[in-house]
Design a protein around this motif. Structure first.
Motif, PDB file in Angstrom:
ATOM      1  N   LYS A  20       0.839  -1.202   0.000  1.00 50.12           N
ATOM      2  CA  LYS A  20       0.000   0.000   0.000  1.00 50.12           C
ATOM      3  C   LYS A  20       0.874   1.251   0.000  1.00 50.12           C
ATOM      4  O   LYS A  20       2.088   1.180   0.181  1.00 50.12           O
ATOM      5  N   LYS A  26       1.956   5.227   1.463  1.00 52.87           N
ATOM      6  CA  LYS A  26       2.283   5.762   2.796  1.00 52.87           C
ATOM      7  C   LYS A  26       1.068   6.327   3.532  1.00 52.87           C
ATOM      8  O   LYS A  26       1.061   6.384   4.756  1.00 52.87           O
ATOM      9  N   ASP A  27       0.048   6.747   2.786  1.00 52.80           N
ATOM     10  CA  ASP A  27      -1.120   7.338   3.454  1.00 52.80           C
ATOM     11  C   ASP A  27      -2.219   6.320   3.745  1.00 52.80           C
ATOM     12  O   ASP A  27      -3.261   6.679   4.292  1.00 52.80           O
ATOM     13  N   ASP A  28      -1.958   5.049   3.401  1.00 47.04           N
ATOM     14  CA  ASP A  28      -2.996   4.025   3.574  1.00 47.04           C
ATOM     15  C   ASP A  28      -2.747   3.132   4.788  1.00 47.04           C
ATOM     16  O   ASP A  28      -3.333   2.061   4.907  1.00 47.04           O
ATOM     17  N   HIS A  30      -3.039   4.017   8.101  1.00 45.78           N
ATOM     18  CA  HIS A  30      -3.583   4.436   9.393  1.00 45.78           C
ATOM     19  C   HIS A  30      -4.763   3.601   9.889  1.00 45.78           C
ATOM     20  O   HIS A  30      -4.999   3.543  11.088  1.00 45.78           O
ATOM     21  N   ASP A  31      -5.502   2.951   8.967  1.00 46.21           N
ATOM     22  CA  ASP A  31      -6.595   2.096   9.451  1.00 46.21           C
ATOM     23  C   ASP A  31      -6.040   0.965  10.302  1.00 46.21           C
ATOM     24  O   ASP A  31      -6.528   0.694  11.396  1.00 46.21           O
ATOM     25  N   THR A  32      -4.981   0.312   9.786  1.00 47.29           N
ATOM     26  CA  THR A  32      -4.368  -0.787  10.545  1.00 47.29           C
ATOM     27  C   THR A  32      -3.776  -0.282  11.854  1.00 47.29           C
ATOM     28  O   THR A  32      -3.859  -0.951  12.886  1.00 47.29           O
TER      29      THR A  32
END
Ligand code: CP3
Length: 345
Positions: free
Chosen positions: A112, A114-116, A118-120
């Motif tokens: 993924k 770098k901005d994806d 945060h959900d994890t």
């Protein structure tokens, strides 16, 4: 910020020499503590601890309650970031971490952006918030990440190796593809650490546990430069944020880190002689380290001698007492107590 910091660790990182140096330990929340083992059993496993803010808060606080260390470090792992980038992560009992590896540039497409991440990682940010609210007011709260080289080396090998051979092979044979992975991890690490600071982390430490395997110009390219990029970007967003670098095994390369104004602290491993650190590093940067973790297994006269020796050699400059690497599962809490009594007189 107004005035000078009051917490001992922040004062030491601001360059002050304290009469009693502040102290904490790498892996201070861990298997040597019976209360950690009990919480881990309740949680189910290590990753269940990392991703459950209540459990992560509890184990972060355990060594603070028991020993009153001057700093708490977030309970998490450097390999949560590769997981947030889309890799599978699991821990083999008694062996260590496993990831489904990325072995060439074509496979980078699996990851993924770098901005994806945060959900994890949202539960980790929640842990940071809860821990910062629960800590005693005198305790400094340290957030952390792995440095790009160390994190990438696990992503490439899919496990720990003695010499990070798979990553070094890729680094030499396809520097362009390898550089893309380093850049991605560097950029994701900046976003990950920025969120930790926004959630309440007061200091950031960057763990480059395998920096010592980087030879020649690769040390500058893959240990120093990514660390500088991360630190520079974080300081542009958070000008007062103290940053500790830990390029473990860097040898003479520690000087290159000490020369960078952007780092506030430099953690040294057990291969660095304390008097060399005093002469070559401490006039430029706060030094943290470097008691042999084995002494917390053995205790005895050697523990007392080596603890006093570090205080004698490094205690006259900006210094944070710590180990040269993490305390091991067979470390004895009674020896930790003994070490603290010597440091605190
Ligand atoms: O220091 C702390 O108390 C904070 C938490 C922390 C952990 N790992 C918890 C952990 C920190 C800062 C780390 C960093 C980390 N993780 C590094 C860099 C520092 C170093 O030790 O060199 C590395 C290389 C990792 C990757 C990792 N995590 C390995 C190789 C292992 C297995 C080895 C081992 O000690 O079992 C882990 C597992 C791990 N990370 C444990 C803990 C408390 C043990 C997990 C358990 O309870 O079984």
């Amino acid at each position: 910020m107004t005035g000078l910091p009051e917490k001992t660790i922040l004062r030491a990182l601001a360059g002050e020499t304290l009469k009693t140096p502040p102290v904490w330990m790498m892996r201070q929340a861990g298997r040597y503590l019976p209360e950690y083992r009990a919480t881990r059993a309740d949680a189910g496993g290590f990753l269940d601890l990392c991703y459950n803010p209540d459990f992560a808060t509890e184990v972060t606080l355990q060594p603070i309650r028991r020993f009153g260390f001057d700093a708490a470090i977030l309970f998490a792992d450097i390999l949560l970031l590769p997981q947030a980038l889309g890799m599978d992560l699991w821990f083999e009992t008694g062996e260590g971490p496993r990831l489904n590896p990325v072995t060439n540039v074509a496979e980078l497409g699996r990851l993924k952006g770098k901005d994806d991440i945060h959900d994890t990682l949202a539960p980790v940010y929640q842990s940071v918030k809860q821990i910062s609210e629960a800590l005693p007011k005198e305790t400094t709260f340290i957030g952390f990440a792995g440095a790009p080289w160390t994190v990438a080396s696990y992503m490439i090998a899919g496990r720990g190796t003695p010499d990070q051979g798979p990553a070094r092979k890729w680094m030499y044979t396809d520097p362009e593809g390898f550089g893309k992975l380093i850049d991605l991890v560097t950029e994701a690490t900046i976003e990950y650490l920025a969120k930790q600071v926004e959630a309440g982390a007061e200091v950031i430490k960057l763990f480059d546990s395998w920096a010592g395997t980087l030879a020649g110009s690769c040390f500058e390219d893959y240990a120093l430069k990514p660390a500088l990029r991360i630190a520079t970007e974080l300081k542009s967003r958070f000008p007062d944020l103290p940053i500790i670098a830990f390029p473990r095994g860097a040898g003479g390369g520690y000087i290159k880190f000490a020369d960078q104004k952007v780092f506030n602290g430099l953690a040294i491993d057990t291969s660095v002689p304390a008097d060399w650190a005093r002469d070559a590093l401490q006039s430029k940067i706060t030094v943290q380290g470097n008691l042999d973790p084995m002494l917390l297994v053995t205790g005895g006269e050697a523990l007392e001698r080596e603890t006093r020796r570090l205080l004698d050699i490094l205690g006259d400059g900006p210094y944070i007492f710590n180990l040269g690497h993490g305390i091991t599962p067979d470390g004895d809490p009674a020896n930790v107590e003994k070490m603290l009594n010597i440091i605190r007189g």
